[in-house]
Design an enzyme around this catalytic site. Sequence first.
Site, short mmCIF file in Angstrom:
data_model
loop_
_atom_site.label_atom_id
_atom_site.label_comp_id
_atom_site.label_asym_id
_atom_site.label_seq_id
_atom_site.Cartn_x
_atom_site.Cartn_y
_atom_site.Cartn_z
N LYS A 107 -25.85 -79.12 3.67
CA LYS A 107 -25.79 -77.78 4.24
C LYS A 107 -25.97 -76.68 3.19
CE LYS A 107 -23.28 -79.04 8.37
NZ LYS A 107 -22.77 -80.42 8.20
C1 LIG Z 1 -23.03 -81.30 9.20
C2 LIG Z 1 -23.11 -82.70 8.76
C3 LIG Z 1 -23.79 -83.66 9.52
C4 LIG Z 1 -24.39 -83.34 10.87
O1 LIG Z 1 -25.50 -82.47 10.77
P1 LIG Z 1 -26.04 -81.70 12.08
O2 LIG Z 1 -27.13 -80.84 11.61
O3 LIG Z 1 -24.88 -80.94 12.62
O4 LIG Z 1 -26.49 -82.76 13.03
C5 LIG Z 1 -23.88 -84.94 9.03
N1 LIG Z 1 -23.33 -85.28 7.85
C6 LIG Z 1 -22.65 -84.40 7.09
C7 LIG Z 1 -22.05 -84.85 5.83
C8 LIG Z 1 -22.54 -83.07 7.52
O5 LIG Z 1 -21.87 -82.21 6.76
#
Ligand SMILES: *Cc1c(COP(=O)(O)O)cnc(C)c1O
Length: 436
Positions: A107
Amino acid sequence: MKYYSTNQKAPSASLEEAVVKGLASDRGLYMPEQIEQLPSSFFEEIDKLSFQEISYRVADAFFGEDVPAEILKEIVYDTLSFDTPLVPVSDHIYSLELFHGPTLAFKDVGARFMARLLSYFIRKEGKKQVNVLVATSGDTGSAVANGFLGVEGIHVYVLYPKGKVSEIQEKQFTTLGQNITALEIDGNFDNCQALVKGAFMDKELNERLTLTSANSINVARFLPQAFYYFYGYAQLKKAGKADDHIVVCVPSGNFGNITAALFGKGMGLPISRFIAANNRNDIFYQYLKTGEYKPRPSITTVANAMDVGDPSNFARIIDLYQHSHSKIVNDISGATYTDDEICETVHNTWQQYQYLLDPHGACAYRALCEGLRPNETGFFIETAHPAKFLQTIETIIGEKIKIPTRLQSFMAGTKQSIPLSSEFADFKDFLLKETR
Ligand SMILES: *Cc1c(COP(=O)(O)O)cnc(C)c1O
Protein backbone atom coordinates in the site's frame (compact mmCIF):
# COMPACT_ATOMS: atom_id res chain seq x y z
CA MET A 1 -9.55 12.67 -18.41
CA LYS A 2 -13.03 12.50 -16.96
CA TYR A 3 -14.10 10.04 -14.27
CA TYR A 4 -17.59 8.56 -14.14
CA SER A 5 -19.34 6.96 -11.20
CA THR A 6 -20.04 3.21 -11.21
CA ASN A 7 -23.59 4.06 -10.08
CA GLN A 8 -24.10 6.29 -13.14
CA LYS A 9 -26.17 8.78 -11.13
CA ALA A 10 -23.53 11.45 -10.44
CA PRO A 11 -22.03 13.89 -12.94
CA SER A 12 -18.61 12.94 -14.29
CA ALA A 13 -15.66 14.52 -12.48
CA SER A 14 -12.23 15.89 -13.31
CA LEU A 15 -9.21 14.10 -11.85
CA GLU A 16 -8.92 16.76 -9.19
CA GLU A 17 -12.57 16.42 -8.16
CA ALA A 18 -12.33 12.65 -8.11
CA VAL A 19 -9.20 12.73 -5.93
CA VAL A 20 -10.49 15.37 -3.53
CA LYS A 21 -13.98 13.83 -3.20
CA GLY A 22 -12.87 10.20 -3.12
CA LEU A 23 -16.37 8.78 -3.56
CA ALA A 24 -18.96 10.08 -6.07
CA SER A 25 -22.08 11.76 -4.68
CA ASP A 26 -24.22 8.74 -5.65
CA ARG A 27 -21.92 6.52 -3.55
CA GLY A 28 -20.41 5.04 -6.69
CA LEU A 29 -16.70 4.62 -7.30
CA TYR A 30 -14.96 6.74 -9.90
CA MET A 31 -13.72 5.06 -13.06
CA PRO A 32 -11.57 6.66 -15.78
CA GLU A 33 -13.58 7.14 -18.98
CA GLN A 34 -10.80 5.66 -21.06
CA ILE A 35 -8.23 2.96 -20.61
CA GLU A 36 -5.44 3.74 -23.03
CA GLN A 37 -3.90 0.86 -24.95
CA LEU A 38 -0.11 1.16 -24.76
CA PRO A 39 1.78 0.50 -28.02
CA SER A 40 3.42 -2.87 -28.71
CA SER A 41 6.81 -1.12 -28.94
CA PHE A 42 6.49 -0.33 -25.22
CA PHE A 43 6.01 -4.00 -24.36
CA GLU A 44 8.84 -5.05 -26.68
CA GLU A 45 11.39 -2.90 -24.88
CA ILE A 46 9.84 -3.01 -21.39
CA ASP A 47 12.60 -5.24 -20.01
CA LYS A 48 15.13 -2.52 -20.76
CA LEU A 49 13.28 0.15 -18.77
CA SER A 50 13.55 0.95 -15.06
CA PHE A 51 10.62 0.62 -12.62
CA GLN A 52 10.27 4.40 -12.63
CA GLU A 53 10.37 4.70 -16.42
CA ILE A 54 7.73 1.99 -16.84
CA SER A 55 5.54 3.53 -14.15
CA TYR A 56 5.75 7.01 -15.58
CA ARG A 57 4.53 5.65 -18.92
CA VAL A 58 1.55 4.03 -17.20
CA ALA A 59 0.85 7.10 -15.05
CA ASP A 60 0.95 9.31 -18.14
CA ALA A 61 -1.84 7.25 -19.73
CA PHE A 62 -4.16 8.08 -16.82
CA PHE A 63 -2.98 11.42 -15.46
CA GLY A 64 -0.99 12.97 -18.34
CA GLU A 65 -3.84 15.24 -19.45
CA ASP A 66 -4.35 16.70 -15.99
CA VAL A 67 -0.90 16.99 -14.45
CA PRO A 68 2.07 18.72 -16.15
CA ALA A 69 4.65 16.19 -17.36
CA GLU A 70 7.54 17.29 -15.15
CA ILE A 71 5.35 17.29 -12.04
CA LEU A 72 3.86 13.88 -12.79
CA LYS A 73 7.34 12.52 -13.38
CA GLU A 74 8.54 13.91 -10.07
CA ILE A 75 5.53 12.40 -8.26
CA VAL A 76 6.13 8.97 -9.81
CA TYR A 77 9.90 8.96 -9.23
CA ASP A 78 9.51 10.21 -5.67
CA THR A 79 6.79 7.64 -4.89
CA LEU A 80 8.89 4.73 -6.12
CA SER A 81 11.93 5.24 -3.95
CA PHE A 82 12.20 1.46 -3.42
CA ASP A 83 12.39 -1.64 -5.59
CA THR A 84 9.75 -4.36 -6.13
CA PRO A 85 11.87 -7.35 -7.11
CA LEU A 86 10.54 -10.53 -8.72
CA VAL A 87 11.98 -13.49 -6.84
CA PRO A 88 11.77 -17.16 -7.95
CA VAL A 89 10.17 -19.38 -5.28
CA SER A 90 9.42 -22.78 -6.85
CA ASP A 91 8.85 -24.30 -10.29
CA HIS A 92 7.35 -21.65 -12.59
CA ILE A 93 6.27 -19.54 -9.63
CA TYR A 94 7.68 -16.14 -8.75
CA SER A 95 6.99 -13.72 -5.93
CA LEU A 96 6.65 -10.03 -6.74
CA GLU A 97 7.83 -8.56 -3.45
CA LEU A 98 6.03 -5.33 -2.74
CA PHE A 99 7.17 -4.97 0.85
CA HIS A 100 10.37 -3.00 0.43
CA GLY A 101 8.75 0.41 0.99
CA PRO A 102 8.69 2.51 4.18
CA THR A 103 5.87 0.58 5.92
CA LEU A 104 6.68 -2.80 4.38
CA ALA A 105 3.41 -3.38 2.54
CA PHE A 106 2.27 -2.84 -1.06
CA LYS A 107 0.00 0.00 0.00
CA ASP A 108 3.04 2.27 0.20
CA VAL A 109 2.88 2.64 -3.59
CA GLY A 110 -0.68 3.93 -3.81
CA ALA A 111 -0.52 5.93 -0.58
CA ARG A 112 2.72 7.74 -1.44
CA PHE A 113 1.42 8.55 -4.91
CA MET A 114 -1.88 9.85 -3.59
CA ALA A 115 -0.23 12.02 -0.91
CA ARG A 116 1.94 13.68 -3.54
CA LEU A 117 -0.85 14.17 -6.07
CA LEU A 118 -3.26 15.56 -3.47
CA SER A 119 -0.67 17.96 -2.10
CA TYR A 120 -0.02 19.16 -5.68
CA PHE A 121 -3.74 19.96 -6.05
CA ILE A 122 -3.86 21.69 -2.66
CA ARG A 123 -0.87 23.90 -3.52
CA LYS A 124 -2.27 24.67 -6.93
CA GLU A 125 -5.70 25.71 -5.65
CA GLY A 126 -4.58 27.27 -2.39
CA LYS A 127 -7.18 25.05 -0.68
CA LYS A 128 -7.74 25.19 3.05
CA GLN A 129 -7.20 22.14 5.23
CA VAL A 130 -8.14 18.82 3.65
CA ASN A 131 -9.14 16.00 6.01
CA VAL A 132 -8.24 12.53 4.84
CA LEU A 133 -10.33 9.71 6.33
CA VAL A 134 -9.02 6.22 6.07
CA ALA A 135 -10.39 2.94 7.38
CA THR A 136 -7.79 0.26 7.84
CA SER A 137 -7.75 -3.48 8.34
CA GLY A 138 -4.06 -3.23 9.13
CA ASP A 139 -1.74 -1.97 6.43
CA THR A 140 -3.59 0.89 4.78
CA GLY A 141 -3.43 3.00 7.92
CA SER A 142 0.32 2.85 8.19
CA ALA A 143 0.97 3.37 4.50
CA VAL A 144 -1.38 6.35 4.34
CA ALA A 145 -0.24 7.86 7.63
CA ASN A 146 3.41 7.59 6.68
CA GLY A 147 2.77 8.77 3.14
CA PHE A 148 1.02 11.93 4.41
CA LEU A 149 3.11 12.56 7.54
CA GLY A 150 4.07 16.22 7.80
CA VAL A 151 2.35 17.17 4.51
CA GLU A 152 1.08 20.69 4.96
CA GLY A 153 -2.63 21.37 4.56
CA ILE A 154 -3.64 17.75 5.20
CA HIS A 155 -4.86 16.07 8.38
CA VAL A 156 -5.26 12.29 8.41
CA TYR A 157 -7.75 10.35 10.56
CA VAL A 158 -7.02 6.62 10.67
CA LEU A 159 -9.98 4.46 11.77
CA TYR A 160 -9.02 0.96 12.86
CA PRO A 161 -10.84 -1.93 14.55
CA LYS A 162 -9.85 -2.26 18.19
CA GLY A 163 -7.86 -5.41 18.90
CA LYS A 164 -7.99 -6.60 15.30
CA VAL A 165 -4.69 -5.40 13.87
CA SER A 166 -1.25 -6.71 14.80
CA GLU A 167 0.77 -4.81 17.40
CA ILE A 168 3.34 -3.75 14.83
CA GLN A 169 0.67 -2.59 12.39
CA GLU A 170 -0.94 -0.55 15.15
CA LYS A 171 2.37 1.06 16.12
CA GLN A 172 2.94 2.18 12.57
CA PHE A 173 0.06 4.65 12.64
CA THR A 174 -0.53 5.38 16.34
CA THR A 175 2.97 6.64 17.16
CA LEU A 176 3.40 9.35 14.57
CA GLY A 177 1.65 12.41 16.03
CA GLN A 178 1.82 15.63 13.95
CA ASN A 179 -0.99 15.65 11.38
CA ILE A 180 -1.97 12.02 12.02
CA THR A 181 -4.80 11.04 14.45
CA ALA A 182 -5.57 7.37 15.15
CA LEU A 183 -9.16 6.45 16.07
CA GLU A 184 -9.61 3.08 17.75
CA ILE A 185 -13.10 1.92 16.81
CA ASP A 186 -15.02 -0.53 18.95
CA GLY A 187 -16.04 -2.76 16.02
CA ASN A 188 -14.64 -4.55 12.98
CA PHE A 189 -13.15 -3.27 9.71
CA ASP A 190 -16.54 -3.10 8.00
CA ASN A 191 -17.76 -0.77 10.78
CA CYS A 192 -14.74 1.46 10.18
CA GLN A 193 -15.38 1.50 6.45
CA ALA A 194 -19.07 2.29 7.04
CA LEU A 195 -18.15 5.27 9.26
CA VAL A 196 -15.90 6.69 6.54
CA LYS A 197 -18.54 6.21 3.85
CA GLY A 198 -21.14 7.73 6.17
CA ALA A 199 -19.01 10.83 6.63
CA PHE A 200 -18.84 11.41 2.88
CA MET A 201 -22.60 11.16 2.62
CA ASP A 202 -23.27 13.51 5.54
CA LYS A 203 -24.42 16.91 4.32
CA GLU A 204 -23.43 18.89 7.40
CA LEU A 205 -19.94 17.41 7.61
CA ASN A 206 -19.32 18.13 3.95
CA GLU A 207 -20.51 21.70 4.25
CA ARG A 208 -18.17 22.34 7.15
CA LEU A 209 -15.12 20.27 6.19
CA THR A 210 -13.23 19.22 3.09
CA LEU A 211 -13.18 15.45 3.40
CA THR A 212 -11.49 12.87 1.24
CA SER A 213 -10.76 9.18 1.40
CA ALA A 214 -7.44 7.45 1.08
CA ASN A 215 -8.93 3.98 0.80
CA SER A 216 -8.60 2.20 -2.50
CA ILE A 217 -11.90 3.78 -3.51
CA ASN A 218 -9.75 6.84 -4.30
CA VAL A 219 -8.50 6.77 -7.89
CA ALA A 220 -5.19 8.35 -6.87
CA ARG A 221 -4.47 5.40 -4.61
CA PHE A 222 -5.99 2.73 -6.72
CA LEU A 223 -4.66 3.38 -10.26
CA PRO A 224 -0.92 3.60 -9.34
CA GLN A 225 -1.23 0.01 -8.17
CA ALA A 226 -1.11 -0.93 -11.85
CA PHE A 227 2.55 0.16 -12.06
CA TYR A 228 4.13 -2.88 -10.49
CA TYR A 229 2.25 -5.41 -12.61
CA PHE A 230 4.00 -3.94 -15.65
CA TYR A 231 7.31 -4.10 -13.82
CA GLY A 232 6.63 -7.71 -12.75
CA TYR A 233 6.04 -8.58 -16.39
CA ALA A 234 9.23 -6.73 -17.40
CA GLN A 235 11.22 -8.83 -14.95
CA LEU A 236 9.64 -12.06 -16.22
CA LYS A 237 10.57 -11.02 -19.75
CA LYS A 238 14.13 -10.43 -18.59
CA ALA A 239 14.13 -13.94 -17.16
CA GLY A 240 13.11 -15.27 -20.61
CA LYS A 241 9.57 -16.22 -19.54
CA ALA A 242 7.54 -13.74 -21.54
CA ASP A 243 6.44 -16.35 -24.09
CA ASP A 244 4.72 -18.50 -21.48
CA HIS A 245 1.10 -17.90 -20.59
CA ILE A 246 1.35 -15.63 -17.61
CA VAL A 247 -0.93 -15.95 -14.60
CA VAL A 248 -1.05 -13.30 -11.88
CA CYS A 249 -2.36 -14.19 -8.45
CA VAL A 250 -3.36 -11.50 -5.96
CA PRO A 251 -4.26 -11.98 -2.28
CA SER A 252 -7.45 -9.94 -2.12
CA GLY A 253 -9.54 -8.15 0.49
CA ASN A 254 -11.06 -4.95 -0.80
CA PHE A 255 -9.99 -5.91 -4.36
CA GLY A 256 -8.23 -2.65 -5.19
CA ASN A 257 -4.95 -4.35 -5.95
CA ILE A 258 -6.34 -6.93 -8.38
CA THR A 259 -8.61 -4.37 -10.05
CA ALA A 260 -5.55 -2.25 -10.86
CA ALA A 261 -4.04 -5.36 -12.45
CA LEU A 262 -7.19 -5.79 -14.57
CA PHE A 263 -6.74 -2.20 -15.76
CA GLY A 264 -3.17 -3.16 -16.70
CA LYS A 265 -4.53 -5.95 -18.85
CA GLY A 266 -6.89 -3.45 -20.44
CA MET A 267 -3.83 -1.37 -21.37
CA GLY A 268 -2.34 -4.34 -23.20
CA LEU A 269 -0.28 -6.01 -20.49
CA PRO A 270 0.03 -9.63 -21.67
CA ILE A 271 -1.42 -11.48 -18.69
CA SER A 272 -3.53 -14.45 -19.71
CA ARG A 273 -5.54 -14.81 -16.53
CA PHE A 274 -5.84 -13.86 -12.87
CA ILE A 275 -6.48 -15.64 -9.61
CA ALA A 276 -8.00 -13.82 -6.64
CA ALA A 277 -6.94 -15.56 -3.43
CA ASN A 278 -9.19 -15.15 -0.40
CA ASN A 279 -9.01 -16.22 3.21
CA ARG A 280 -12.28 -17.43 4.79
CA ASN A 281 -13.85 -14.12 3.82
CA ASP A 282 -14.63 -15.59 0.43
CA ILE A 283 -17.46 -13.39 -0.84
CA PHE A 284 -15.80 -12.99 -4.23
CA TYR A 285 -14.99 -16.68 -4.51
CA GLN A 286 -18.66 -17.44 -3.90
CA TYR A 287 -19.65 -14.85 -6.48
CA LEU A 288 -17.45 -16.57 -9.08
CA LYS A 289 -19.09 -19.90 -8.25
CA THR A 290 -22.71 -18.80 -8.08
CA GLY A 291 -22.98 -15.48 -9.90
CA GLU A 292 -24.48 -13.98 -6.76
CA TYR A 293 -22.78 -11.28 -4.73
CA LYS A 294 -23.68 -11.75 -1.10
CA PRO A 295 -21.75 -9.49 1.29
CA ARG A 296 -21.62 -10.70 4.87
CA PRO A 297 -19.89 -9.57 8.06
CA SER A 298 -16.16 -10.23 7.97
CA ILE A 299 -14.56 -12.81 10.21
CA THR A 300 -11.12 -12.53 11.80
CA THR A 301 -8.31 -14.56 10.20
CA VAL A 302 -4.50 -14.68 10.31
CA ALA A 303 -4.46 -12.80 7.01
CA ASN A 304 -6.22 -9.86 8.66
CA ALA A 305 -5.74 -7.29 5.90
CA MET A 306 -8.08 -9.43 3.80
CA ASP A 307 -10.84 -9.63 6.42
CA VAL A 308 -13.36 -7.78 4.30
CA GLY A 309 -17.01 -8.76 4.05
CA ASP A 310 -18.13 -6.33 1.34
CA PRO A 311 -15.18 -5.56 -0.93
CA SER A 312 -15.60 -2.02 -2.20
CA ASN A 313 -13.83 -2.49 -5.52
CA PHE A 314 -16.27 -5.22 -6.57
CA ALA A 315 -18.26 -2.33 -8.05
CA ARG A 316 -15.31 -1.50 -10.31
CA ILE A 317 -14.82 -5.09 -11.42
CA ILE A 318 -18.41 -5.59 -12.52
CA ASP A 319 -18.38 -2.21 -14.23
CA LEU A 320 -15.19 -3.12 -16.11
CA TYR A 321 -16.82 -6.34 -17.32
CA GLN A 322 -20.22 -4.80 -18.13
CA HIS A 323 -21.86 -6.74 -15.29
CA SER A 324 -21.21 -10.00 -17.11
CA HIS A 325 -20.46 -12.90 -14.79
CA SER A 326 -19.30 -15.03 -17.73
CA LYS A 327 -16.77 -12.40 -18.84
CA ILE A 328 -15.47 -12.14 -15.29
CA VAL A 329 -14.99 -15.89 -14.81
CA ASN A 330 -13.23 -15.96 -18.16
CA ASP A 331 -10.45 -13.76 -16.78
CA ILE A 332 -10.51 -14.41 -13.04
CA SER A 333 -10.69 -17.53 -10.96
CA GLY A 334 -10.75 -17.74 -7.19
CA ALA A 335 -9.41 -19.62 -4.21
CA THR A 336 -10.21 -19.62 -0.50
CA TYR A 337 -8.16 -20.87 2.44
CA THR A 338 -8.67 -21.51 6.11
CA ASP A 339 -6.22 -20.30 8.74
CA ASP A 340 -4.87 -23.85 9.06
CA GLU A 341 -4.19 -24.00 5.34
CA ILE A 342 -2.52 -20.60 5.39
CA CYS A 343 -0.25 -21.58 8.29
CA GLU A 344 0.55 -24.91 6.67
CA THR A 345 1.58 -23.10 3.48
CA VAL A 346 3.87 -20.68 5.34
CA HIS A 347 5.43 -23.62 7.16
CA ASN A 348 5.92 -25.89 4.15
CA THR A 349 7.25 -23.18 1.84
CA TRP A 350 9.81 -22.22 4.46
CA GLN A 351 10.84 -25.86 4.97
CA GLN A 352 10.96 -26.74 1.32
CA TYR A 353 12.25 -23.59 -0.38
CA GLN A 354 13.53 -21.39 2.47
CA TYR A 355 11.13 -18.72 1.25
CA LEU A 356 9.27 -16.97 4.05
CA LEU A 357 5.71 -15.97 3.11
CA ASP A 358 3.46 -13.68 5.09
CA PRO A 359 -0.12 -14.97 5.69
CA HIS A 360 -1.54 -12.95 2.75
CA GLY A 361 1.14 -13.95 0.27
CA ALA A 362 0.66 -17.52 1.47
CA CYS A 363 -2.94 -17.56 0.20
CA ALA A 364 -1.76 -16.38 -3.20
CA TYR A 365 1.21 -18.72 -3.40
CA ARG A 366 -0.96 -21.71 -2.56
CA ALA A 367 -3.59 -20.70 -5.11
CA LEU A 368 -0.89 -20.58 -7.80
CA CYS A 369 0.58 -23.94 -6.78
CA GLU A 370 -2.86 -25.51 -7.01
CA GLY A 371 -4.06 -23.62 -10.07
CA LEU A 372 -1.12 -23.36 -12.46
CA ARG A 373 -1.41 -25.36 -15.69
CA PRO A 374 1.54 -26.97 -17.53
CA ASN A 375 2.20 -24.21 -20.09
CA GLU A 376 1.89 -21.38 -17.58
CA THR A 377 4.24 -19.28 -15.47
CA GLY A 378 2.83 -17.34 -12.57
CA PHE A 379 3.72 -14.61 -10.21
CA PHE A 380 1.92 -13.74 -7.01
CA ILE A 381 1.96 -10.54 -5.05
CA GLU A 382 3.80 -10.71 -1.74
CA THR A 383 1.83 -7.86 -0.20
CA ALA A 384 3.58 -7.47 3.17
CA HIS A 385 6.79 -8.35 4.94
CA PRO A 386 6.36 -11.46 7.14
CA ALA A 387 7.86 -9.60 10.12
CA LYS A 388 4.69 -7.45 10.24
CA PHE A 389 2.98 -10.60 11.57
CA LEU A 390 5.79 -11.53 13.88
CA GLN A 391 4.04 -13.73 16.45
CA THR A 392 2.00 -15.63 13.90
CA ILE A 393 5.00 -16.33 11.70
CA GLU A 394 7.41 -17.21 14.50
CA THR A 395 4.86 -19.62 15.97
CA ILE A 396 4.35 -21.28 12.59
CA ILE A 397 8.00 -21.82 11.74
CA GLY A 398 9.22 -22.24 15.32
CA GLU A 399 12.13 -19.87 14.80
CA LYS A 400 12.90 -16.23 15.51
CA ILE A 401 12.90 -14.03 12.43
CA LYS A 402 14.90 -10.94 11.72
CA ILE A 403 12.98 -7.68 12.07
CA PRO A 404 13.94 -5.02 9.53
CA THR A 405 15.33 -1.83 11.11
CA ARG A 406 12.47 0.22 9.63
CA LEU A 407 10.01 -1.86 11.63
CA GLN A 408 12.05 -1.77 14.82
CA SER A 409 11.99 2.01 14.89
CA PHE A 410 8.18 2.03 14.72
CA MET A 411 7.99 -0.46 17.58
CA ALA A 412 9.96 1.84 19.86
CA GLY A 413 7.28 4.59 19.70
CA THR A 414 4.39 5.17 22.16
CA LYS A 415 0.82 4.37 21.07
CA GLN A 416 -1.55 7.36 21.02
CA SER A 417 -5.12 6.76 19.92
CA ILE A 418 -8.63 7.98 20.63
CA PRO A 419 -11.26 5.31 21.44
CA LEU A 420 -14.64 5.70 19.71
CA SER A 421 -17.76 3.56 19.37
CA SER A 422 -18.92 2.38 15.95
CA GLU A 423 -21.94 4.73 16.07
CA PHE A 424 -21.87 7.29 13.28
CA ALA A 425 -23.22 10.03 15.57
CA ASP A 426 -20.17 9.69 17.84
CA PHE A 427 -17.76 9.87 14.94
CA LYS A 428 -19.50 12.88 13.45
CA ASP A 429 -19.50 14.65 16.78
CA PHE A 430 -15.82 13.99 17.19
CA LEU A 431 -14.96 15.35 13.73
CA LEU A 432 -16.99 18.50 14.24
CA LYS A 433 -15.33 19.17 17.62
CA GLU A 434 -11.83 18.39 16.35
CA THR A 435 -11.98 20.73 13.43
CA ARG A 436 -13.83 23.60 15.07
C1 LIG B 1 -4.58 -4.48 1.89
C2 LIG B 1 -3.88 -5.78 1.85
C3 LIG B 1 -4.35 -6.83 1.04
C4 LIG B 1 -5.63 -6.72 0.25
O1 LIG B 1 -5.52 -5.80 -0.81
P1 LIG B 1 -6.86 -5.25 -1.53
O2 LIG B 1 -6.40 -4.27 -2.53
O3 LIG B 1 -7.70 -4.66 -0.46
O4 LIG B 1 -7.52 -6.44 -2.15
C5 LIG B 1 -3.62 -7.99 1.00
N1 LIG B 1 -2.49 -8.14 1.73
C6 LIG B 1 -2.02 -7.17 2.52
C7 LIG B 1 -0.79 -7.41 3.31
C8 LIG B 1 -2.69 -5.95 2.60
O5 LIG B 1 -2.22 -5.00 3.39
